[in-house]
Scaffold this motif. Structure first.
Motif, short mmCIF file in Angstrom:
data_model
loop_
_atom_site.label_atom_id
_atom_site.label_comp_id
_atom_site.label_asym_id
_atom_site.label_seq_id
_atom_site.Cartn_x
_atom_site.Cartn_y
_atom_site.Cartn_z
N THR A 1 0.84 -1.20 0.00
CA THR A 1 0.00 0.00 0.00
C THR A 1 0.87 1.25 0.00
OG1 THR A 1 -1.78 -1.14 1.18
CG2 THR A 1 -1.79 1.27 1.26
N ASN B 1 -20.03 6.74 -4.21
CA ASN B 1 -18.81 7.43 -4.66
C ASN B 1 -18.07 8.15 -3.54
OD1 ASN B 1 -19.41 6.74 -7.41
ND2 ASN B 1 -20.88 8.44 -7.47
N LEU C 1 -13.22 4.86 -3.23
CA LEU C 1 -12.40 5.11 -4.42
C LEU C 1 -10.93 4.82 -4.13
CD1 LEU C 1 -12.07 6.15 -7.30
CD2 LEU C 1 -11.92 8.48 -6.37
N GLU C 2 -10.44 5.28 -2.98
CA GLU C 2 -9.02 5.07 -2.66
C GLU C 2 -8.72 3.59 -2.44
OE1 GLU C 2 -5.62 6.82 0.43
OE2 GLU C 2 -7.69 7.53 0.55
N SER D 1 -10.38 1.03 -3.74
CA SER D 1 -10.47 0.31 -5.02
C SER D 1 -9.21 0.51 -5.85
CB SER D 1 -11.70 0.78 -5.80
OG SER D 1 -11.60 2.14 -6.18
N GLN D 2 -8.68 1.73 -5.87
CA GLN D 2 -7.46 1.99 -6.62
C GLN D 2 -6.29 1.20 -6.06
OE1 GLN D 2 -7.33 6.27 -6.29
NE2 GLN D 2 -8.47 6.59 -8.20
N GLN D 3 -6.20 1.14 -4.74
CA GLN D 3 -5.12 0.39 -4.11
C GLN D 3 -5.23 -1.11 -4.43
OE1 GLN D 3 -2.39 0.48 -2.28
NE2 GLN D 3 -2.16 2.68 -1.92
N ILE E 1 -6.89 -2.80 -6.83
CA ILE E 1 -6.69 -3.14 -8.24
C ILE E 1 -5.23 -3.01 -8.63
CG2 ILE E 1 -7.24 -2.47 -10.61
CD1 ILE E 1 -9.49 -3.93 -9.18
N THR E 2 -4.59 -1.93 -8.21
CA THR E 2 -3.19 -1.71 -8.57
C THR E 2 -2.30 -2.80 -7.98
OG1 THR E 2 -3.56 0.68 -8.69
CG2 THR E 2 -1.27 -0.07 -8.53
#
Length: 369
Positions: free
Chosen positions: A240, A322, A327-328, A330-332, A334-335
């Protein structure tokens, strides 16, 4: 398609945690729990409709009458006159210490305590289960129950929705100390609020504070189990940090498990048959760990392919659509899955599933595969 509910409650910085004693000698504990109710032990208070409690000009008289009513009902062998019903009788009667305390309690229930505040209702037994409820409705939305002990005279209070329970002897030490005094309502010390938030919601977020709870359901918990869990926690923590830094790479579990991090989450543990682990941090890490662990256990290595194909959808049933936390996270997630690749993610899944089989570790995250 994988649908993930991060199930993380957004908590306002103004949210407070109270302890509400369910009547003298805890006599109304079962009634309060059954009726989703908390309130002062004042029979026949009979509050009129109000927008703000200051509109109730005869509040002191109502409290004095209720106090006399309660004293008469539980008079035992004492010779006490029945209470006078007319409020005018109490207008010029001076307050005593008990009346002043009860006035403060009434003002707390019907003015100070907001919707969303948490209320702990303890049982009499030291090893009984205390209930943790969330207040619903505005302070002027008065609810009532009618205990049989009060011959039909109602108790006024507030409605709650029960969020969790906790063994009374595991409440914060300061709270247990305060319960030794006959206070009908008191504020829990601020230092203990995060532990109650985690128990009530599993995962929560508030400004500069993120936390997640991991339930342990197995009766046995050995050092190898703890090692696997902590290795997975450290693995996600380090990665992370790397993703947040824009490093463009992540570490495999065996390397990340022993790598140092700038902001490791705080760990709180109580795994006594059963128990739980909790993480708290000033950054999003605990929520990311909770999601990654659930994915590893429920979906397994196949989650990598779903992330590559854009087939993972994130939501949060405990927050508006939303919200920034979702959002944060999900980005973490998936990446990290994309950078790990199938083999390294499969290795992490093996460790997570071994820990799950041994300890029954689970989170509040929901996954539909």
């Amino acid at each position: 398609m994988i649908r993930i509910d991060i199930h993380t409650r957004q908590i306002s910085p103004e949210t407070k945690v109270f302890v509400a004693r369910p009547g003298g000698k805890y006599r109304f504990f079962e009634l309060f729990v059954e009726r989703n109710f908390v309130g002062p032990d004042l029979p026949g208070l009979a509050l009129p409709h109000f927008a703000d409690l200051s509109e109730v000009e005869d509040l002191e008289e109502r409290v004095k009458r209720s106090y006399d009513t309660r004293k008469y009902i539980f008079r035992g062998e004492r010779d006490i006159d029945p209470p006078v019903e007319e409020l005018e009788y109490y207008r010029d009667r001076p307050n005593n210490r008990a009346i002043s305390q009860l006035l403060g309690v009434v003002r707390a229930y019907f003015r100070t305590m907001k919707a969303g505040d948490l209320v702990i209702v303890p049982p009499a037994a030291f090893r009984g289960r205390a209930m943790i409820g969330e207040l619903t409705g505005l302070p002027n939305e008065v609810a009532s129950v009618r205990p049989v002990e009060y011959d039909g005279k109602p108790l006024d209070g507030r409605n709650v929705v029960w969020r969790a329970d906790i063994e009374k002897n595991k409440l914060p030490a300061q709270t247990l100390d305060a319960l030794q005094k006959p206070s009908p309502l008191f504020l829990v010390t601020r230092e203990a609020w995060p532990s109650i938030f985690r128990r009530a919601y599993g995962s929560y977020s508030m400004p500069n504070e993120y936390a997640a709870r991991f339930e342990i359901t197995s009766d046995g918990f050995q050092t190898v189990d703890d090692f696997r869990i902590q290795a997975f926690f450290s693995f996600v923590t380090k990665n992370t940090e790397l993703v947040a830094d824009g490093a463009g790479r992540v570490l495999p579990l065996k390397d990340a498990a022993f790598a140092s991090s700038r902001i490791p989450p705080e760990l709180y543990t109580n795994v006594n048959s059963p128990g739980g682990l909790s993480l708290k941090s000033s950054i999003i890490t605990p929520i990311v760990i909770s999601v990654m662990l659930t994915l590893a256990i429920v979906v397994g290595p196949e989650a990598y392919a779903q992330a590559e194909a854009g087939m993972i959808l994130f939501g949060n049933s405990q927050a508006p659509a939303n919200d920034a936390c979702t959002l944060e996270v999900s980005q973490q997630v998936i990446t990290q899955l994309q950078l790990l690749g199938y083999d390294r993610w499969a290795e992490a899944c093996e460790v997570a599933r071994a820990a799950s089989e041994r300890t029954g570790i689970s989170t509040s995250v929901g996954v539909e595969n």
